[in-house]
Write a protein that holds these residues in place. Structure first.
Motif, short mmCIF file in Angstrom:
data_model
loop_
_atom_site.label_atom_id
_atom_site.label_comp_id
_atom_site.label_asym_id
_atom_site.label_seq_id
_atom_site.Cartn_x
_atom_site.Cartn_y
_atom_site.Cartn_z
N VAL A 65 0.82 -1.21 0.00
CA VAL A 65 0.00 0.00 0.00
C VAL A 65 0.85 1.26 0.00
O VAL A 65 0.55 2.23 -0.70
CB VAL A 65 -0.96 0.00 1.21
N PHE A 66 1.93 1.25 0.78
CA PHE A 66 2.68 2.49 1.01
C PHE A 66 4.05 2.55 0.32
O PHE A 66 4.73 3.58 0.39
CB PHE A 66 2.90 2.70 2.52
N GLY A 67 4.44 1.48 -0.36
CA GLY A 67 5.79 1.41 -0.90
C GLY A 67 6.15 2.48 -1.90
O GLY A 67 7.32 2.83 -2.05
N ALA A 68 5.16 3.03 -2.62
CA ALA A 68 5.46 4.00 -3.68
C ALA A 68 5.53 5.44 -3.19
O ALA A 68 5.87 6.34 -3.97
CB ALA A 68 4.40 3.89 -4.78
N TYR A 69 5.26 5.68 -1.91
CA TYR A 69 5.19 7.05 -1.41
C TYR A 69 6.57 7.55 -0.94
O TYR A 69 7.40 6.77 -0.48
CB TYR A 69 4.19 7.15 -0.27
N ASP A 70 6.76 8.87 -1.06
CA ASP A 70 8.00 9.48 -0.58
C ASP A 70 8.06 9.51 0.94
O ASP A 70 9.13 9.45 1.53
CB ASP A 70 8.12 10.92 -1.12
#
Length: 275
Positions: A65-70
């Protein structure tokens, strides 16, 4: 910067106004915040009670869910600690090298709210206004596991109108500890009662912390003692401004009544209605 809000299941279920306040605050500071709807629990409840295998699917879900966020912002020192300190060990436990790499890459981008404000954005004065007598409790995971330091206090000290008073023996645990409060209830209540007594000694209107779980424990005791002290998450204090105040109206209800709601300008209830 692409920022995601990890609301945490405790806040999402019991105190939704806290993650809403985080969005209000971060958008005011120029961040574009996203709330991935696929997010679930961090798995801490399973991990802390010995169900490591049951935690692993939640670790996988968190990475997906969160892997692509900075950056991932979390209004909880406890859940931040779980992600940064427990997820890697859980990945190693099941021997999944790919999951372990993904956790290691993501964990440094997961920040407790005060960390994100002070250490990532480099902001201490967030433009908040909160004209109340406040004392601050540094929760155990914030203090000992992720070591946020004096960031929360610096943020509170910069709030206009605030009367910030020190909490005696602030570093002592409040006694909540998740399932500890149920498995060791007598000890938990004794510790919480010590904390509540020290809160009362400050004469504060509002007890502030970075974890609503701890506030629920101490706030429940304060309510039963008819102390007339409200509890409020740090995010909600920092979201308050002079134009849109998140006011705490202690006189509006009987002293000690179990109600942690606050009010916004114009009488609109804050809990569940923050924009």
């Amino acid at each position: 910067m692409r920022v995601a809000l990890f609301a945490t299941c405790f806040n999402d279920t019991m105190w939704p106004s806290t993650p809403k306040a985080v969005v209000t605050l971060l958008e005011r500071l120029g961040c574009q915040v996203e709330f991935p709807r696929a997010q679930t629990c961090c798995g801490q409840m399973f991990t802390n009670t010995g169900y490591a295998a049951e935690s692993v699917p939640l670790v996988r879900a968190f990475v997906e869910v969160f892997g692509a966020y900075d950056a991932v912002v979390v209004p909880s020192g406890s859940c931040t600690g779980s992600v940064r300190e427990q997820h890697a060990g859980l990945a190693r436990r099941v021997g999944d090298a790919g999951l372990e790499r993904a956790v290691e890459e993501l964990s440094p981008r997961v920040h407790e709210l005060s960390e994100f404000l002070v250490d990532v954005l480099g902001v201490v004065d967030v433009g908040a206004y909160f004209p109340h007598r406040v004392t601050y409790h540094p929760t155990c995971h914030s203090l000992r596991m992720i070591r946020v330091g004096d960031g929360p206090l610096r943020l509170l000290q910069a709030v206009r109108g605030i009367d910030l008073v020190p909490l005696p023996a602030a570093e002592e645990c409040c006694g909540f500890g998740g399932t500890f409060a149920m498995k060791n209830s007598d000890v938990s209540v004794a510790m919480g009662s010590d904390k509540a007594r020290r809160v009362r000694e400050t004469g504060a209107e509002v007890l502030v912390a970075g974890d609503n779980s701890c506030l629920a424990h101490v706030g429940g005791l304060l309510s039963r003692q008819r102390a007339g002290v409200r509890t409020l998450h740090l995010a909600e204090v920092l979201a308050s401004t002079e134009d849109t105040p998140w006011r705490v109206d202690v006189s509006a209800r009987p002293r000690g009544r179990a109600d942690t709601s606050t009010r916004r300008g114009g009488g609109e209830g804050v809990r569940g209605s923050a924009r």
